[in-house]
Design an enzyme around this catalytic site. Structure first.
Site, PDB file in Angstrom:
ATOM      1  N   HIS A  36       0.823  -1.224   0.000  1.00  0.00           N
ATOM      2  CA  HIS A  36       0.000   0.000   0.000  1.00  0.00           C
ATOM      3  C   HIS A  36       0.854   1.270   0.000  1.00  0.00           C
ATOM      4  CE1 HIS A  36      -4.117  -1.749   0.459  1.00  0.00           C
ATOM      5  NE2 HIS A  36      -3.360  -2.786   0.754  1.00  0.00           N
ATOM      6  N   ASP A 175       3.534  -3.465 -10.710  1.00  0.00           N
ATOM      7  CA  ASP A 175       3.460  -4.780 -11.347  1.00  0.00           C
ATOM      8  C   ASP A 175       4.152  -4.790 -12.706  1.00  0.00           C
ATOM      9  OD1 ASP A 175       1.891  -5.064  -9.140  1.00  0.00           O
ATOM     10  OD2 ASP A 175       0.025  -5.438 -10.218  1.00  0.00           O
TER      11      ASP A 175
END
Ligand code: ADP
Ligand code: MG
Length: 385
Positions: A36, A175
């Site tokens: 996060h 990612d």
């Protein structure tokens, strides 16, 4: 060409009637630490795994794109005209590959029409980013077929643009960066504010270690709401502290934050601030000592997500606690929270005992059986044939 690649090339010819011009692969990723922190302009430390998505591709002479996946072998290819794609215009899985081609054109590159057949060994929805693997495999294929010569960093942004604007998922740059910039035996230390990245040695095999992924197979219906609420808390905390993003606070600012913020917002902020520090510590540990020393940072990361950020759940806590009791060097939940996967760093010889302890604990608690496997750092996206 290995046999899976050969099978994909054959399946491509069966479906589209021509041979592919080439095959390109891009890996999924796992995040060692830094949860996060991405949308707070902070730090993350993912590595490219050896599970990957491969796309076979051939250029067409028109502006049509036909795309199919071995996930849906009996379905017709999705057909789209590059001149008619617009933000959010594609539904379902084809939004990822078509979104990449759309994002390339949005970024000023002209893309030829092409036929695409996708095949993947990345488990979907297990927190290993099968979505980025798919985007990045298409991005490197299209980059080459369009002779665009785009840098890896810009390709990552293009993949993110596809996911944000065509799929509609508000995800960060981690990612795609891991999938495109990863290298065997290394993790990618990424600054989500500047986009700068650097490889950090992570030779798990050399140290006799594996990173286990424990997929709880829980996907709580409120996960999306929880994620949005945490993002709002972080924005509120940054605003009240007078900084552009929580990245701009350090551990020594927490005393002041405790006086300014309400109790809940303070704990949300404390997770982000301490997690960023843990990522920097992890880079230091990997550089100076090696992966076997990472354990305490993983454990502290989990406690922070469980107690301060409050995004764990009974299944994730059971996975982490049991793995640690059974000998894991460190363990923590990973991903958005409220379900999904935990990771556990373990000596290769301890993996079977940890696996069976976690399976036993899940069964005793009446949870669905978890899916457990190991990942190792692998190569980033590349042409394979
Ligand atoms: P993950 O954590 O695996 O990235 P996401 O929900 O972000 O989970 O992405 C998964 C989605 O990506 C799938 O539901 C599907 O739409 C698409 N996808 C991933 N891999 C493939 C594939 N090989 N073929 C077709 N679609 C895929
Ligand atoms: Mg994803």
């Amino acid at each position: 060409m290995n046999s899976t690649a050969q099978d994909l090339a054959t399946a491509f010819t069966d479906r589209f009637g021509t041979e592919p011009d080439g095959l390109w692969s891009a890996p999924g990723r796992v995040n060692v630490i830094g949860e996060h922190t991405d949308y707070n302009d902070g730090f993350v430390l993912p590595f490219a795994i050896r599970h990957s998505t491969t796309v076979a591709a051939a250029v067409r002479s028109d502006r049509l794109v036909r795309v199919a996946s071995t996930f849906a072998p009996d379905e017709d290819a999705v057909v789209a005209d590059l001149d008619e794609l617009s933000e959010g215009s594609v539904e379902g899985w084809a939004a990822y590959p078509l979104g990449v081609l759309w994002a390339l054109e949005q970024s000023g590159y002209r893309c030829p029409g092409m036929d695409l057949l996708v095949d993947s060994s990345v488990p979907v929805g297990a927190g290993l980013s099968s979505s980025a693997a798919l985007e990045c495999s298409v991005a490197v294929a299209a980059n080459e077929l369009a002779q665009a010569d785009i840098s890896r960093r810009e390709l990552a942004v293009i993949g993110q643009l596809a996911e944000n604007r065509m799929v509609g998922a508000p995800t960060g740059i981690m990612d795609q960066s891991a999938s495109l910039l990863g290298e065997a035996g290394h993790a990618v230390f990424l600054d989500c504010r500047s986009g700068a990245s650097r490889l950090v040695p992570l030779d798990l095999e050399g140290a006799g270690l594996e990173l286990m992924v424990i997929d709880t197979r829980v996907s709580h219906s409120h996960a999306t709401g929880g994620y949005a609420a945490r993002r709002r808390s972080c924005e509120l905390g940054a605003e009240m502290m007078g900084v552009a993003a929580l990245r701009d606070l350090s551990v020594k600012d927490l005393a002041e934050a405790a006086g300014v913020l309400d109790e809940e917002t303070f704990r949300r902020v404390r997770h982000i601030v301490t997690e960023n520090a843990r990522v920097e510590d992890a880079v230091e540990v990997l550089t100076r000592k090696g992966p076997a020393e990472l354990g305490p940072l993983l454990v502290a990361s989990h406690a922070s997500m469980r107690d301060d950020f409050e995004i764990s759940c009974a299944e994730l806590d059971t996975a982490v606690d049991t793995a640690l009791e059974a000998g894991a060097l460190g363990a923590r939940m990973t991903g958005g929270g409220f379900g999904g996967s935990a990771i556990a760093l373990a000596r290769v010889g301890d993996v079977p005992a940890i696996r069976s302890a976690v399976e036993t604990a899940f069964s005793a608690a009446g949870f669905r059986s978890p899916v457990i496997f190991s990942v190792l750092p692998g190569a980033g996206a590349a042409r394979i044939a």
